[in-house]
Structures are given as C-alpha cells and as structure tokens.
Design a protein around this motif. Structure first.
Motif, short mmCIF file in Angstrom:
data_model
loop_
_atom_site.label_atom_id
_atom_site.label_comp_id
_atom_site.label_asym_id
_atom_site.label_seq_id
_atom_site.Cartn_x
_atom_site.Cartn_y
_atom_site.Cartn_z
N HIS A 11 77.03 41.14 36.50
CA HIS A 11 75.94 41.46 35.58
C HIS A 11 75.76 42.97 35.60
N ARG A 39 80.56 39.24 27.82
CA ARG A 39 79.64 38.98 26.71
C ARG A 39 78.39 39.83 26.84
N ASN A 40 77.75 40.07 25.69
CA ASN A 40 76.45 40.72 25.67
C ASN A 40 75.37 39.68 25.98
N GLU A 41 74.33 40.11 26.65
CA GLU A 41 73.16 39.27 26.92
C GLU A 41 72.01 39.74 26.03
N ARG A 42 71.08 38.86 25.77
CA ARG A 42 69.95 39.19 24.89
C ARG A 42 69.07 40.31 25.44
N ARG A 47 77.37 40.63 30.76
CA ARG A 47 77.79 39.73 31.83
C ARG A 47 79.28 39.46 31.67
#
Length: 94
Positions: A11, A39-42, A47
């Motif tokens: 992360h 991936r992008n996290e909100r 992550r």
C-alpha cells in the motif's frame, strides 16, 4: 538452487495518482520478472500485489519508495500474502 518466491501486498500513500504510477510500476515489475497487479484506491493511494523471487521483490520495494518522476511517496506498507495469489504477468487493474 531456486530462490524462494515471496508475495507482498503493498500500500503506497502520498501523491501517487495522476503521475503515471501504475504504468511505471507495471514496467518496473516486468523488468524485474515479477507478477501481480497494481491499482488505484479511492483514497488516492495505490495498492499492488508483488510476487516473485525475494531479491526481485526487495528491489521493487526500493523502487516503490521512490516512485516515478512527479510522485511524492509518503509511505509504503507491506503485508505478506500467499504466493499463489497472482496470475502470471503484471496487470494494471481498477
């Protein structure tokens, strides 16, 4: 003797979105022979699942602490996971 495979969920926080972080991560992982995903996290973080030989995973963690040009990495938190959790290749998801 084959090197032990390691799998980490990573992360990354800081200014890590809208700076090409996912594509850069994919390119670095492929260069190191790793597999997994990023991936992008909100919440604005990134992550990733990084799977491969221990030395390559360690090298990738060092790279993630720097990030691509334009990124400002505040923190990199890792969690060990089962090595079988990733498909071959390295994908950008979400």
């Amino acid at each position: 003797m084959a090197e032990t495979e390691q799998a980490l969920q990573v992360h990354v926080t800081g200014r890590v979105q809208r700076v090409g972080f996912r594509a850069w991560t994919q390119a670095q992982a492929e260069r190191l022979g790793l597999h997994g995903w990023v991936r992008n996290e909100r919440d604005g973080s990134v992550r990733a699942l990084i799977v491969g030989p221990e030395a390559a995973v360690t090298a990738m963690l060092l790279l993630l602490r720097e990030g691509p040009r334009g990124a400002v990495v505040s923190d990199v938190v890792t969690e060990a996971v089962e090595p079988g959790a990733a498909s071959p290749g390295f994908a950008i998801t979400g």
